[in-house]
Design a protein around this motif. Structure first.
Motif, PDB file in Angstrom:
ATOM      1  N   THR A   6     -27.434 -23.389 -17.171  1.00 38.30           N
ATOM      2  CA  THR A   6     -27.442 -22.570 -15.954  1.00 38.30           C
ATOM      3  C   THR A   6     -26.267 -22.924 -15.055  1.00 38.30           C
ATOM      4  O   THR A   6     -25.595 -22.044 -14.504  1.00 38.30           O
ATOM      5  N   LEU A   7     -25.983 -24.229 -14.924  1.00 34.81           N
ATOM      6  CA  LEU A   7     -24.861 -24.681 -14.091  1.00 34.81           C
ATOM      7  C   LEU A   7     -23.534 -24.224 -14.683  1.00 34.81           C
ATOM      8  O   LEU A   7     -22.642 -23.780 -13.962  1.00 34.81           O
ATOM      9  N   MET A   9     -23.004 -21.589 -16.552  1.00 35.86           N
ATOM     10  CA  MET A   9     -22.886 -20.149 -16.326  1.00 35.86           C
ATOM     11  C   MET A   9     -22.516 -19.849 -14.874  1.00 35.86           C
ATOM     12  O   MET A   9     -21.676 -18.987 -14.600  1.00 35.86           O
ATOM     13  N   ALA A  10     -23.108 -20.585 -13.935  1.00 36.91           N
ATOM     14  CA  ALA A  10     -22.825 -20.370 -12.509  1.00 36.91           C
ATOM     15  C   ALA A  10     -21.366 -20.686 -12.195  1.00 36.91           C
ATOM     16  O   ALA A  10     -20.684 -19.919 -11.486  1.00 36.91           O
ATOM     17  N   LEU A  11     -20.857 -21.813 -12.720  1.00 31.51           N
ATOM     18  CA  LEU A  11     -19.462 -22.193 -12.488  1.00 31.51           C
ATOM     19  C   LEU A  11     -18.507 -21.159 -13.068  1.00 31.51           C
ATOM     20  O   LEU A  11     -17.538 -20.752 -12.421  1.00 31.51           O
ATOM     21  N   ASP A  12     -18.790 -20.731 -14.290  1.00 32.29           N
ATOM     22  CA  ASP A  12     -17.924 -19.758 -14.952  1.00 32.29           C
ATOM     23  C   ASP A  12     -17.922 -18.416 -14.234  1.00 32.29           C
ATOM     24  O   ASP A  12     -16.876 -17.781 -14.071  1.00 32.29           O
ATOM     25  N   CYS A  13     -19.095 -17.975 -13.791  1.00 37.28           N
ATOM     26  CA  CYS A  13     -19.195 -16.702 -13.055  1.00 37.28           C
ATOM     27  C   CYS A  13     -18.424 -16.767 -11.744  1.00 37.28           C
ATOM     28  O   CYS A  13     -17.737 -15.811 -11.372  1.00 37.28           O
ATOM     29  N   LEU A  14     -18.510 -17.893 -11.049  1.00 43.51           N
ATOM     30  CA  LEU A  14     -17.774 -18.057  -9.793  1.00 43.51           C
ATOM     31  C   LEU A  14     -16.269 -17.986 -10.028  1.00 43.51           C
ATOM     32  O   LEU A  14     -15.538 -17.350  -9.262  1.00 43.51           O
ATOM     33  N   MET A  15     -15.796 -18.632 -11.089  1.00 49.60           N
ATOM     34  CA  MET A  15     -14.359 -18.590 -11.383  1.00 49.60           C
ATOM     35  C   MET A  15     -13.899 -17.178 -11.700  1.00 49.60           C
ATOM     36  O   MET A  15     -12.830 -16.744 -11.255  1.00 49.60           O
ATOM     37  N   VAL A  16     -14.708 -16.445 -12.459  1.00 47.65           N
ATOM     38  CA  VAL A  16     -14.355 -15.064 -12.820  1.00 47.65           C
ATOM     39  C   VAL A  16     -14.285 -14.187 -11.574  1.00 47.65           C
ATOM     40  O   VAL A  16     -13.394 -13.344 -11.437  1.00 47.65           O
ATOM     41  N   HIS A  47     -16.142 -27.389 -14.896  1.00 49.19           N
ATOM     42  CA  HIS A  47     -16.283 -26.745 -16.198  1.00 49.19           C
ATOM     43  C   HIS A  47     -15.907 -27.709 -17.322  1.00 49.19           C
ATOM     44  O   HIS A  47     -16.606 -27.819 -18.341  1.00 49.19           O
ATOM     45  N   HIS A  48     -14.800 -28.437 -17.130  1.00 54.21           N
ATOM     46  CA  HIS A  48     -14.359 -29.380 -18.155  1.00 54.21           C
ATOM     47  C   HIS A  48     -15.297 -30.582 -18.257  1.00 54.21           C
ATOM     48  O   HIS A  48     -15.527 -31.095 -19.358  1.00 54.21           O
ATOM     49  N   ALA A  49     -15.821 -31.035 -17.131  1.00 55.03           N
ATOM     50  CA  ALA A  49     -16.760 -32.162 -17.159  1.00 55.03           C
ATOM     51  C   ALA A  49     -18.020 -31.792 -17.936  1.00 55.03           C
ATOM     52  O   ALA A  49     -18.549 -32.598 -18.714  1.00 55.03           O
ATOM     53  N   LEU A  50     -18.499 -30.568 -17.746  1.00 59.16           N
ATOM     54  CA  LEU A  50     -19.708 -30.114 -18.437  1.00 59.16           C
ATOM     55  C   LEU A  50     -19.462 -29.821 -19.915  1.00 59.16           C
ATOM     56  O   LEU A  50     -20.407 -29.777 -20.711  1.00 59.16           O
ATOM     57  N   VAL A 134     -21.369 -15.608 -23.755  1.00 56.13           N
ATOM     58  CA  VAL A 134     -21.732 -15.029 -22.458  1.00 56.13           C
ATOM     59  C   VAL A 134     -22.810 -13.964 -22.630  1.00 56.13           C
ATOM     60  O   VAL A 134     -23.830 -13.962 -21.930  1.00 56.13           O
ATOM     61  N   MET A 135     -22.585 -13.055 -23.582  1.00 48.94           N
ATOM     62  CA  MET A 135     -23.535 -11.975 -23.798  1.00 48.94           C
ATOM     63  C   MET A 135     -24.865 -12.484 -24.329  1.00 48.94           C
ATOM     64  O   MET A 135     -25.931 -11.937 -24.017  1.00 48.94           O
ATOM     65  N   GLY A 136     -24.831 -13.561 -25.132  1.00 47.90           N
ATOM     66  CA  GLY A 136     -26.067 -14.153 -25.618  1.00 47.90           C
ATOM     67  C   GLY A 136     -26.913 -14.676 -24.479  1.00 47.90           C
ATOM     68  O   GLY A 136     -28.142 -14.490 -24.455  1.00 47.90           O
TER      69      GLY A 136
END
Length: 222
Positions: A6-7, A9-16, A47-50, A134-136
């Motif tokens: 979940t974290l 996905m949240a980080l990636d969505c924020l960057m996008v 993102h890299h840490a995760l 992402v779609m999964g």
């Protein structure tokens, strides 16, 4: 989906979401641009840490064409982000203004421009390479029967690619990527929503290229 996923996905969505805003440098103001840039870099580090297991896996497994392609994109993106952070700190007039850094601004501005446009494209490419993941996640969250919307998705993809190609020309992306100009020329009369729409379409175009390029390789990689 667990807390770590979940974290991520949240980080990636924020960057996008923040990426097109960052490109609207003069339309959002220099101070906001700096704060958003620092925020995106922190998100990138998170993102890299995760995903640090990826670094540990570099010495393992077979190096196929697909793996080489993905690693090259990731390494180039990391270099762009480092270039952005270093040049951003030197050019900063707000967030890092307290640092006693002087000189070298001509080269630094060129580095910042190149890192910005290549970083934008590489991050979009990276997004496309992981689109299935992402779609999964989206399917798990929404529990939708996505096959019902397949024709609409294909139509949307065609429209997005077509408009994305137009936006690449309209926003002079290739001019800045290949340093045919050392300065970014903004249309200060342009509506910021149109600007963001253009860059979102460009992001979609490059992500689609990344998705289909990655899909072209055999799936037998680690």
């Amino acid at each position: 989906m667990n807390a770590k996923s979940t974290l991520k996905m949240a980080l990636d969505c924020l960057m996008v979401v923040l990426l097109p805003l960052l490109m609207a440098y003069s339309l959002i103001g220099e101070e906001l641009h700096e704060w958003l840039g620092a925020s995106v870099f922190l998100l990138f580090l998170g993102h890299h840490a995760l995903n640090r297991r990826w670094y540990r896996s570099l010495a393992k497994g077979k190096w196929t064409a697909r793996r080489l392609f993905r690693t090259f994109v990731n390494a180039a993106l990391l270099l762009c982000m480092l270039g952005l952070m270093v040049s951003g700190v030197i050019l900063s007039r707000y967030v890092f203004d307290f640092l006693p850094i002087k000189g070298g601004r001509g080269f630094t501005r060129t580095l910042h421009m190149l890192s910005s446009y290549w970083g934008f494209c590489l991050m979009s490419l990276h997004l496309g390479m992981h689109w299935n993941m992402v779609m999964g996640t989206v399917k798990k969250l929404t529990k939708s029967k996505w096959q019902v919307f397949a024709p609409l998705r294909q139509l949307f993809l065609i429209i997005m690619i077509g408009y994305g190609l137009y936006a690449v020309i309209h926003q002079k992306i290739l001019t800045y990527l290949f340093l045919r100009s050392h300065f970014v020329f903004f249309n200060f009369g342009e509506d910021i929503l149109i600007f963001l729409f253009d860059y979102t379409a460009i992001m979609g175009l490059v992500a689609a290229a990344g998705y289909y390029a990655d899909k072209h390789f055999p799936r037998s990689t680690a």
